[in-house]
Design an enzyme around this catalytic site. Structure first.
Site, PDB file in Angstrom:
ATOM      1  N   LYS A  71      10.362   1.356  -2.813  1.00 26.82           N
ATOM      2  CA  LYS A  71       8.914   1.291  -3.057  1.00 26.82           C
ATOM      3  C   LYS A  71       8.295   2.651  -2.725  1.00 26.82           C
ATOM      4  CE  LYS A  71       5.795  -2.673  -2.507  1.00 26.82           C
ATOM      5  NZ  LYS A  71       5.196  -3.603  -1.548  1.00 26.82           N
TER       6      LYS A  71
HETATM    7  O1  G3P Z   1       2.706  -5.901  -0.217  1.00 22.91           O
HETATM    8  C1  G3P Z   1       1.821  -5.406  -1.172  1.00 22.91           C
HETATM    9  C2  G3P Z   1       0.594  -6.275  -1.278  1.00 22.91           C
HETATM   10  O2  G3P Z   1       0.987  -7.568  -1.675  1.00 22.91           O
HETATM   11  C3  G3P Z   1      -0.267  -6.279   0.003  1.00 22.91           C
HETATM   12  O3  G3P Z   1      -1.193  -7.330  -0.061  1.00 22.91           O
HETATM   13  O4  G3P Z   1      -2.695  -8.817   1.245  1.00 22.91           O
HETATM   14  O5  G3P Z   1      -2.115  -6.544   2.179  1.00 22.91           O
HETATM   15  O6  G3P Z   1      -3.636  -6.773   0.177  1.00 22.91           O
HETATM   16  P1  G3P Z   1      -2.459  -7.375   0.933  1.00 22.91           P
END
Ligand code: G3P
Length: 219
Positions: free
Chosen positions: A83
């Site tokens: 990533k």
């Molecule tokens: O892991 C990437 C993404 O899914 C993060 O989500 O909830 O931290 O905005 P969030």
């Protein structure tokens, strides 16, 4: 639509994998830090639980550092997807990884223009953050629809992974919009099963059968 779990928590991953509908895992430095083990050790443990694409994010912010870290991560297991953030250095690293046959999930995508850059660099996956756009009053699902249209126009093979999912409606809307993958917090995956009429209907089936045959088991 593939379902990935967006967590590094081993208990959540075991529960989700047990349902037989989890196709992969995404992690990020925040999710890894939450579990308290160094990145490579936690990723190794995750690879033993879920047999599918496992996204592991580099910590370096410069291209050379990303390449060094990403090559090491890719060596951990064949299912690893490296990533990289959608920055100039991240796109440059993505291009090099693609030429080396290392699959990249380009993360922290918030515009269609950024998604175009990732596809042109040969990204395996692009991760538009739906929830974080919604959080600031933008329509995150519009971004999924824009990317799906643009990628279709040019035949880009990069998979659209709807990320930053907040609730079941995001999952359904992402599927409607044509996302290839949705990455769900465990709580959201668990919520997908729930409906009171399912519970009520099952209870009534068993009651009706038991009235006639006393036992609730069939046969
Ligand atoms: O892991 C990437 C993404 O899914 C993060 O989500 O909830 O931290 O905005 P969030």
């Amino acid at each position: 639509m593939k379902f990935f779990l967006d967590t590094a928590n081993l208990d959540e991953l075991k529960k989700g994998a047990n349902w037989g509908i989890v196709d992969g895992v995404t992690t990020n430095p925040t999710l890894i830090a939450r579990e308290g083990r160094p990145l490579e050790e936690q990723i190794r443990r995750i690879c033993e639980i879920v047999d599918g694409d496992i996204s592991a994010e580099v910590l370096a912010t410069d291209t050379e550092g990303m390449l060094r870290e990403g090559r090491a991560l890719a060596q951990l297991h064949p299912n690893i997807v490296v990533k990289c953030p959608l920055t100039r250095d991240g796109i440059r690293a993505t291009k090099t990884f693609a030429q080396e046959g290392i699959r990249v999930n380009v993360t922290l995508c918030f515009t269609a223009a950024q998604a175009l850059l990732a596809a042109k660099a040969g990204a395996y996956i692009i991760s538009p953050f739906v929830g974080r756009l919604d959080d600031i009053g933008s329509n995150g699902m519009d971004l999924i629809r824009d990317i799906a249209l643009i990628y279709r126009n040019y035949g880009f093979k990069t998979q659209i992974l709807a990320a930053s999912i907040r609730h079941p409606i995001h999952v359904v809307e992402a599927a409607r919009a044509g996302a290839h993958i949705g990455t769900l917090p465990f709580k959201v995956l668990d919520q997908l099963f729930n409906h009171p009429l399912t519970d009520k209907g099952l209870e009534q089936f068993l009651k009706d059968y038991a009235k006639v045959f006393q036992e609730t088991s069939v046969g």
